[in-house]
Design a protein around this motif. Structure first.
Motif, PDB file in Angstrom:
ATOM      1  N   VAL A  22       0.843  -1.203   0.000  1.00 21.51           N
ATOM      2  CA  VAL A  22       0.000   0.000   0.000  1.00 21.51           C
ATOM      3  C   VAL A  22       0.875   1.249   0.000  1.00 21.51           C
ATOM      4  N   LEU A  23       1.992   1.222   0.770  1.00 22.64           N
ATOM      5  CA  LEU A  23       2.919   2.365   0.788  1.00 22.64           C
ATOM      6  C   LEU A  23       3.554   2.574  -0.582  1.00 22.64           C
ATOM      7  N   MET A  24       3.751   1.483  -1.310  1.00 19.05           N
ATOM      8  CA  MET A  24       4.339   1.581  -2.649  1.00 19.05           C
ATOM      9  C   MET A  24       3.427   2.325  -3.627  1.00 19.05           C
ATOM     10  N   LEU A  25       2.140   2.478  -3.260  1.00 19.64           N
ATOM     11  CA  LEU A  25       1.205   3.219  -4.119  1.00 19.64           C
ATOM     12  C   LEU A  25       1.530   4.705  -4.175  1.00 19.64           C
ATOM     13  N   SER A  26       2.449   5.157  -3.315  1.00 24.44           N
ATOM     14  CA  SER A  26       2.890   6.564  -3.322  1.00 24.44           C
ATOM     15  C   SER A  26       4.192   6.741  -4.094  1.00 24.44           C
ATOM     16  N   GLY A  56      -8.712  -1.259   5.755  1.00 24.14           N
ATOM     17  CA  GLY A  56      -8.174  -0.680   6.983  1.00 24.14           C
ATOM     18  C   GLY A  56      -6.844   0.007   6.782  1.00 24.14           C
ATOM     19  N   LEU A  57      -6.095  -0.386   5.773  1.00 27.40           N
ATOM     20  CA  LEU A  57      -4.796   0.232   5.489  1.00 27.40           C
ATOM     21  C   LEU A  57      -4.917   1.495   4.647  1.00 27.40           C
ATOM     22  N   GLY A  58      -6.156   1.864   4.305  1.00 25.88           N
ATOM     23  CA  GLY A  58      -6.359   3.092   3.534  1.00 25.88           C
ATOM     24  C   GLY A  58      -6.018   2.970   2.067  1.00 25.88           C
ATOM     25  N   ALA A  59      -6.123   1.763   1.521  1.00 28.46           N
ATOM     26  CA  ALA A  59      -5.739   1.537   0.121  1.00 28.46           C
ATOM     27  C   ALA A  59      -6.628   2.309  -0.858  1.00 28.46           C
ATOM     28  N   LEU A  60      -7.923   2.457  -0.519  1.00 29.80           N
ATOM     29  CA  LEU A  60      -8.839   3.106  -1.460  1.00 29.80           C
ATOM     30  C   LEU A  60      -8.435   4.539  -1.757  1.00 29.80           C
ATOM     31  N   GLU A  61      -7.998   5.257  -0.734  1.00 26.41           N
ATOM     32  CA  GLU A  61      -7.629   6.661  -0.951  1.00 26.41           C
ATOM     33  C   GLU A  61      -6.430   6.763  -1.884  1.00 26.41           C
ATOM     34  N   HIS A  62      -5.442   5.895  -1.685  1.00 25.18           N
ATOM     35  CA  HIS A  62      -4.271   5.900  -2.574  1.00 25.18           C
ATOM     36  C   HIS A  62      -4.672   5.486  -3.994  1.00 25.18           C
ATOM     37  N   LEU A  63      -5.520   4.463  -4.082  1.00 24.84           N
ATOM     38  CA  LEU A  63      -5.938   3.977  -5.389  1.00 24.84           C
ATOM     39  C   LEU A  63      -6.724   5.025  -6.161  1.00 24.84           C
TER      40      LEU A  63
END
Length: 574
Positions: A22-26, A56-63
């Motif tokens: 998920v962090l790699m999405l940045s 829960g890890l907030g993936a949707l916002e990054h996606l």
């Protein structure tokens, strides 16, 4: 001296921890982003628990940020993750109320996902309709377009149609018709066309002055690209008596017909005729159409250069024939046109036209005479060789209707009707068989016609129809045998072909026998006295013996008891 900067070779990062991915999405690297999305897609597809973890890890916002990324592969992979996340109820609920409320582009994602049935159900269950309808009033045109497109996909399901009606979707949809963007207007009309299939929605459409709004679109030439969809909505409204009366009372129906009469667009003409056909199944609606002289419009369509328009117009004429006043008008003015179209090379046109002629001439001697006067007998005979069973069966029906008038029957017989009916008698289509047998009964009252049928080998296929499992076919075949058995030669030939045995078998069955099977058996025996004497053991006082009578001996007594006393317990037991 120039200081050199050391550049690393590509570094491949692997991780088994979802939080790291998920962090790699940045990452600023496109390749890293694409691979991260792909990894998340595979992770999420393994089960609902993994989807909840990503949530829960907030993936949707990054996606979401990646949905508008410049790299197409990154965008595609991000949308794929969105789609797989939507299959989970918890993540879908967050996706709906997080993305729809806050991000305009997210509605595009929902519009794509709403195509799938399972996702439609999920969106409905998580209350997604209400925010989508609210977003129809968004100041952002992209949000409007995506929201109405999503709703359009959702209302393909009847459950969602009822739900959007309860959520008062009509006013915002009508508002979208005033948009400056044609795509938004088109989607709004397509959505209205789907939901207006329900009567309750049509009522709401009238209460919200939607009918006036639709008519204004038709009156505006600038909106010509929307006229077909607008007519589709109005076509649904025509199916409801109350809504149609409302359109009529406000002068809307006259406006609609005036618009249709001057239109030269085939699709508009075709769809209008189809709408009239559907609506004309209601007797009250047929009356209203007649008062507004819809027959004039339908007859004008028969002159169209489009075969599809001719088919639709003929079908509408067939439907309107249920109204006797319309039947009279259409027969008087339309029969010459319809007869002319019988020579069309288009089989679908031919079938639609001859069906209209069937309805026009049924129980109408005047229209039957008009067909004969328009030189319709020859093209009707030619239609018996058509490729479509519907065309053949209806051509037979028209000719049968014409046979009720002596001059027409003589003319039809002169064209060799009995020879032409041999093919239809051998048809595998039950309607063609039934009408062919009925026609044999209608024309078989003439001795020359019976001779013709006998000489061309038509009695064989007629006898075969006595075996039919179709009750109507069997009844009409019995009727035809009864009529054809009126002379000795034909009766003898029918007996030789096994008609007598089949009729005796039919009459032993409570389910299969009918009044014509009993009359046919009696007629065959009365016109084949040697057979009757052999079968029954006696002749009645009305049986006149002529030259050629012979006694071939009685049949087996037990069988004779079955034939004569078929209702006795002894016969039933046997």
């Amino acid at each position: 001296s120039v200081k050199r900067v050391k550049i690393f070779d590509p570094l491949l990062i692997e991780s088994k921890t979802p939080a790291t991915v998920v962090l790699m999405l940045s990452s600023p690297e496109n390749e890293v982003l694409a691979k991260a999305c792909d990894a998340l897609y595979k992770y999420a597809s393994k089960g609902d628990e993994n989807k909840v973890t990503l949530l829960g890890l907030g993936a949707l916002e990054h996606l979401y940020k990646l949905l508008s990324h410049e790299d197409p592969l990154v965008r595609r992979n991000a949308i794929m993750v969105f789609g797989i996340m939507a299959s989970n109820s918890k993540s879908l609920k967050v996706l709906l109320f997080f993305t729809v409320e806050k991000y305009s582009f997210a509605t595009l994602c929902l519009a794509h996902m709403a195509v799938e049935y399972t996702t439609k159900v999920k969106i409905f269950e998580q209350g997604g309709l209400e925010p989508l309808i609210r977003l129809l009033s968004s100041p952002d045109p992209d949000v409007k377009k995506n929201s109405v497109e999503c709703i359009y996909h959702l209302v393909q399901d009847f459950q969602n149609r009822a739900a959007v009606r309860e959520l008062n979707v009509i006013p915002p949809l009508l508002q979208l018709l005033e948009s400056v963007y044609p795509r938004i207007q088109l989607l709004a009309l397509q959505t209205l066309e789907v939901i207006s299939k329900d009567r309750e929605t049509r009522i709401l459409l009238g209460e919200n002055k939607g009918l006036d709004c639709l008519l204004k679109i038709l009156e505006n030439d600038e909106f010509s690209d929307l006229h077909i969809e607008t007519l589709a909505v109005l076509g649904n409204c025509l199916e409801d008596v109350d809504t149609l009366q409302q359109i009529q009372l406000t002068g809307g129906l006259k406006k609609l017909l005036s618009f249709l009469e001057v239109s030269t667009v085939p699709d508009i003409q075709k769809n209008a005729a189809k709408a009239i056909t559907k609506a004309a199944y209601d007797s009250e609606i047929r009356k209203i159409f007649h008062w507004e002289e819809v027959e004039k419009f339908l007859l004008s369509l028969l002159d169209s250069n489009s075969d599809e328009v001719k088919v639709a117009a003929s079908q509408a004429i067939s439907a309107m024939c249920e109204n006797l006043d319309s039947k009279c008008v259409l027969g008087l003015q339309g029969i010459p046109q319809l007869v002319h179209l019988l020579s069309s090379n288009n089989e679908e046109v031919k079938e639609a036209v001859v069906t209209a002629l069937t309805n026009l001439t049924t129980a109408s001697p005047r229209n039957a005479s008009a067909v004969a006067e328009a030189e319709g007998i020859k093209p009707l005979m030619n239609t018996l060789n058509a490729q479509r069973d519907g065309a053949i069966s209806n051509a037979i029906a028209v000719l049968t209707n014409l046979s009720l008038q002596e001059p027409s029957r003589v003319r039809i017989q002169s064209h060799g009707i009995m020879s032409a009916l041999v093919g239809p008698l051998r048809s595998t289509n039950s309607q063609v068989q039934s009408r062919a047998a009925f026609a044999v009964a209608a024309f078989g009252c003439d001795a020359d016609a019976r001779t013709e049928l006998r000489n061309v080998g038509g009695l064989g296929p007629l006898v075969e129809l006595l075996h039919s499992k179709n009750e109507e076919v069997r009844r009409n075949a019995c009727w035809a045998v009864m009529v054809c058995g009126s002379d000795e030669l034909t009766a003898i030939e029918l007996c030789r072909l096994g008609a007598l045995d089949i009729l005796e078998e039919i009459n032993l069955s409570r389910k299969r026998k009918n009044k014509f099977s009993e009359a046919a058996l009696e007629k065959l025996l009365d016109n084949n006295l040697p057979q009757k004497y052999s079968q029954m053991g006696y002749l009645s006082s009305s049986n006149i013996i002529t030259n050629g009578f012979y006694d071939c001996g009685q049949v087996n007594k037990t069988w004779r008891e079955i034939f004569v006393f078929g209702r006795t317990k002894q016969a039933r037991a046997y």
